[in-house]
Motif scaffolding. Structure first.
Motif, PDB file in Angstrom:
ATOM      1  N   ILE A 319       0.861  -1.191   0.000  1.00 43.66           N
ATOM      2  CA  ILE A 319       0.000   0.000   0.000  1.00 43.66           C
ATOM      3  C   ILE A 319       0.894   1.237   0.000  1.00 43.66           C
ATOM      4  CG2 ILE A 319      -1.795   1.284   1.207  1.00 43.66           C
ATOM      5  CD1 ILE A 319      -2.867  -1.344   2.252  1.00 43.66           C
ATOM      6  N   VAL A 320       0.718   2.041  -1.033  1.00 44.93           N
ATOM      7  CA  VAL A 320       1.482   3.287  -1.134  1.00 44.93           C
ATOM      8  C   VAL A 320       0.613   4.399  -0.539  1.00 44.93           C
ATOM      9  CG1 VAL A 320       2.615   4.898  -2.699  1.00 44.93           C
ATOM     10  CG2 VAL A 320       2.607   2.461  -3.228  1.00 44.93           C
ATOM     11  N   GLY A 321       1.158   5.097   0.441  1.00 50.67           N
ATOM     12  CA  GLY A 321       0.398   6.128   1.155  1.00 50.67           C
ATOM     13  C   GLY A 321       0.448   7.477   0.446  1.00 50.67           C
ATOM     14  N   PRO A 322      -0.214   8.482   1.018  1.00 51.02           N
ATOM     15  CA  PRO A 322      -0.256   9.812   0.376  1.00 51.02           C
ATOM     16  C   PRO A 322       1.123  10.464   0.284  1.00 51.02           C
ATOM     17  CG  PRO A 322      -1.453   9.803   2.467  1.00 51.02           C
ATOM     18  CD  PRO A 322      -1.019   8.414   2.237  1.00 51.02           C
ATOM     19  N   ASP A 323       2.064  10.020   1.119  1.00 45.17           N
ATOM     20  CA  ASP A 323       3.419  10.586   1.033  1.00 45.17           C
ATOM     21  C   ASP A 323       4.271   9.822   0.022  1.00 45.17           C
ATOM     22  OD1 ASP A 323       3.582   8.226   2.379  1.00 45.17           O
ATOM     23  OD2 ASP A 323       4.805   8.972   4.035  1.00 45.17           O
ATOM     24  N   GLN A 324       3.606   8.974  -0.782  1.00 46.11           N
ATOM     25  CA  GLN A 324       4.287   8.215  -1.844  1.00 46.11           C
ATOM     26  C   GLN A 324       5.284   7.198  -1.277  1.00 46.11           C
ATOM     27  OE1 GLN A 324       3.314   8.560  -5.088  1.00 46.11           O
ATOM     28  NE2 GLN A 324       1.825   9.974  -4.250  1.00 46.11           N
ATOM     29  N   ARG A 325       5.054   6.786  -0.055  1.00 50.80           N
ATOM     30  CA  ARG A 325       5.938   5.779   0.531  1.00 50.80           C
ATOM     31  C   ARG A 325       5.125   4.553   0.921  1.00 50.80           C
ATOM     32  NH1 ARG A 325      10.970   7.516   1.384  1.00 50.80           N
ATOM     33  NH2 ARG A 325      11.244   9.685   0.809  1.00 50.80           N
TER      34      ARG A 325
END
Ligand code: ADP
Length: 677
Positions: A319-325
């Motif tokens: 899962i890639v989060g909103p901070d692109q991590r």
């Protein structure tokens, strides 16, 4: 009312009560009393004492901090300076003045008439806090004590003592307001509040929320002693309460207990010890967090279930989060890539993408509609540097306003599938090639076998005809001698010549069939692929060719060659064949030079065999690898036109390819590409 003030007032009243009032009138009367003057020395002394006492009274009245006045029929008869000062008037203005203007209004004046004046007339004394008005209209609180001037004679009026207690009253009112507010706040607070006395554990205060939290009534709580609540013992509440009192520090505890009122609750409790009116008390604040705890437990349980499902997946999940991590990854993905889950969490979104596919990923992202799900193939980079081929199924999540929230990615390892696809493609290609080769073979074989066959047929017929003729001559010739002379050309020339042609054609056919067999064998031979030291392979081939090389007065230069992965026997044969051709097709007019070099190119080792021989014209390059193809069949060099066909077959069977770079004149360069080690 401070006791000291009370004593001063009482003494003053006693003194005033025991004497005629006012003092000046009394003195005048005493001086005019002839009988008193004639009383002698003892009376003189008493006179002296009385005079001094009256002086003291006058001084006290003039300098007292209390306002003192004689009021009769609600009018001021006499007032000391302090009284005048408190009301903001000059003392001389007060004599005979009505008290009415000093009250708030007419109603307040009347009300005081019914309480203050009436009480003093009835009971002889009055005391209380009254709201007055100064001459400038400003209000103030006065503490009044009044007493009849002559006991039992209210018509004589009363002596009033007044103190300005505005500051004290207002402070008290503020305190009362604050207390009322506190009480209301405590009562209305959603937090359960209970107060216990440290000394005996008694409950001093409890609000509704506290009662609700434990399932009882406020009255029940007020009867409790915190040291004797059984349900507090096992759950740690009693320990925390005592710890708070022992350490003087706040104690916090969340605990589940079944209260004495029969309900099971999870309570978040805070004990705060403090001192109030020289007494140690313990404040308990509690919130019922049962529902929140249950909801949290339910959520945790559902998360656990979900996690178990995700962890059991054969696919990797990321899962890639909103901070692109990477916000989350399951252990399957970590295992697929050779990392631990911790190593992957928090990494930037391209961390696992193989460098060569970063462009693919970015292009995908750029072309994708926001929130649209899609699947695509991507090469990933394992921790050990190897590549993993994966199918990425992305389904971005957006919030109600269309903003990116997270991007779950299902990662399927398709390396095996891709490998079998590649093998299938390779096999298909090989099959196609083999079919083509077979077609060529059939064509070439039928074509090349046809001419010797036609020869054999033709010369056999010619032989047959010669035999017929010999037979006819045998019948027609009278003598053996005639027959010998007649048959001689046939038997000595035509028939042996025909037989020679038939034999040569047979040899040719045999050579062709042998060649075909060799080719077929080369295609069927078992391969033993291994890491080859190509320097040693070429040195061995060169040694085997030393004689021909010397004969040709040629030089062979061997560069340092990278190793490759191939069958040793076939590889040796490939390079022997190429060296042999280089010697065979040299130029007679210049010394032969051969150079073998090699380099690594990615996963391949590329070797080249260069010579300065006759070269191969561009248009013939493709042909030379076909079976039985010779560029100059009538030339001085002998050959079958099979060598390069065999070479190509062997190279391809070893997973490589061969091509030629050459132009007529400056020599040829044969390039062989094989898998690197
Ligand atoms: P062969 O040598 O028996 O004729 P090959 O298959 O080895 O058969 O070669 C096919 C043809 O390719 C040769 O007849 C020749 O014309 C050409 N050839 C091969 N090697 C070279 C070379 N090094 N220089 C020039 N021509 C060559």
């Amino acid at each position: 009312m401070p006791p000291a003030l009370l004593i001063v007032i009482l003494v003053l009243l006693a003194v005033l009560g025991g004497c005629a009032w006012p003092a000046a009138r009394l003195l005048r009367q005493a001086r005019s009393d002839r009988r008193y003057r004639a009383a002698g020395a003892a009376r003189e002394l008493a006179w002296e004492q009385l005079t001094r006492s009256l002086h003291v009274q006058t001084l006290v009245l003039a300098n007292s901090g209390l306002g003192i006045a004689h009021i009769r029929e609600r009018r001021i008869q006499w007032a000391n300076p302090r009284w005048a000062e408190i009301f903001g008037v000059r003392p001389e203005q007060l004599a005979g003045a009505s008290m009415a203007p000093f009250h708030q209004d007419a109603a307040a004046f009347e009300a005081f008439g019914r309480t203050g004046y009436a009480t003093i007339e009835r009971e002889g004394r009055f005391s209380g806090e009254i709201r007055f008005r100064r001459a400038d209209g400003s209000p103030f609180w006065g503490f009044l004590i009044g007493s009849q001037l002559v006991s039992g004679k209210p018509e004589e009026g009363a002596i009033w003592c007044l103190e300005d207690v505005t500051a004290k009253v207002e402070a008290q009112q503020e305190l009362d307001d604050a207390l009322r507010l506190n009480q209301r706040l405590i009562a209305a607070s959603p937090t359960g509040i209970a107060l216990y006395r440290a000394a005996d554990g008694a409950c001093l205060l409890a609000n509704e929320a506290a009662a609700k939290a434990v399932g009882g009534r406020v009255e029940d709580l007020l009867r409790q002693n915190f040291r004797r609540i059984p349900s507090w013992v096992g759950c740690g509440l009693l320990d925390q309460a005592e710890a708070a009192l022992a350490t003087g520090a706040e104690q916090v505890l969340e605990t589940t207990l079944t209260t004495g009122f029969g309900v099971t609750r999870t309570l978040a409790c805070t004990f705060v010890p403090f001192e109030s009116r020289a007494e140690r008390v313990l404040l308990l604040m509690m919130s019922d967090v049962t529902e929140r705890t249950l909801a949290t437990a339910g959520l945790r349980e559902s998360q656990e279930r979900y996690r178990a499902v995700v962890e059991a997946l054969n696919e990797g999940l990321l899962i890639v989060g909103p901070d692109q991590r990477y916000d989350y990854c399951n252990s399957r993905l970590a295992a697929m890539l050779g990392y631990s889950v911790e190593e992957l969490l928090g990494q930037y979104r391209t961390f696992i993408v193989a460098e060569e596919d970063l462009g693919v990923l970015e292009a995908r992202r750029a072309s994708r509609l926001p929130g649209a799900a899609e699947s695509y193939e991507l090469r990933l980079k394992r921790k050990d540097g190897k590549t993993l081929e994966a199918l990425m199924s992305v389904a971005p999540i957006q919030d109600a306003r269309g903003r990116f929230v997270a991007s779950p990615v299902l990662v399927t390892d398709i390396s095996v599938r891709k490998q079998s696809e590649r093998e299938r493609d390779q096999l298909m290609m090989e099959l196609e090639q083999k079919n083509k080769e077979l077609e060529t073979l059939v064509y070439v074989a039928s074509h090349d076998l046809r001419s010797p066959l036609v020869n054999i047929q033709g010369f056999s017929q010619r032989l047959g005809r010669s035999l017929d003729e010999v037979e006819r001559q045998m019948e027609s010739c009278g003598s053996i001698e005639d027959l010998r002379i007649a048959a001689q050309p046939l038997l000595r020339e035509r028939m042996p010549a025909a037989l020679e042609y038939i034999r040569a054609s047979g040899v040719k056919m045999d050579a062709i069939i042998n060649g075909l067999l060799r080719l077929s064998r080369a295609g069927r031979m078992l391969l033993h692929s291994e890491a080859l030291d190509m320097n040693r392979v070429l040195e061995a081939s060169a040694a085997a060719m030393a004689f021909q090389l010397q004969e040709a007065e040629g030089t062979l230069e061997l560069d340092d060659l990278p190793p490759c992965q191939a069958d040793p026997a076939q590889t040796a044969q490939v390079f022997s064949n190429l060296l042999d051709n280089a010697i065979k097709y040299r130029r007679p007019d210049q010394p032969l030079r051969i150079r073998v070099s090699g380099r690594l190119q990615g996963a391949l080792a590329v070797y080249s065999v260069e010579d300065n021989g006759i070269g191969i014209n561009l248009e013939h390059r493709a042909r030379i690898f076909d079976i039985f193809q010779r560029l100059d069949p009538q030339g001085p060099t002998r050959g079958e036109g099979l060598g390069l066909t065999l070479v190509r077959r062997m190279v391809e069977r070893n997973g490589g390819r061969i091509w030629v770079e050459s132009a007529e004149g400056p020599g040829s360069r044969f390039c062989v590409e094989l898998p690197a080690v």
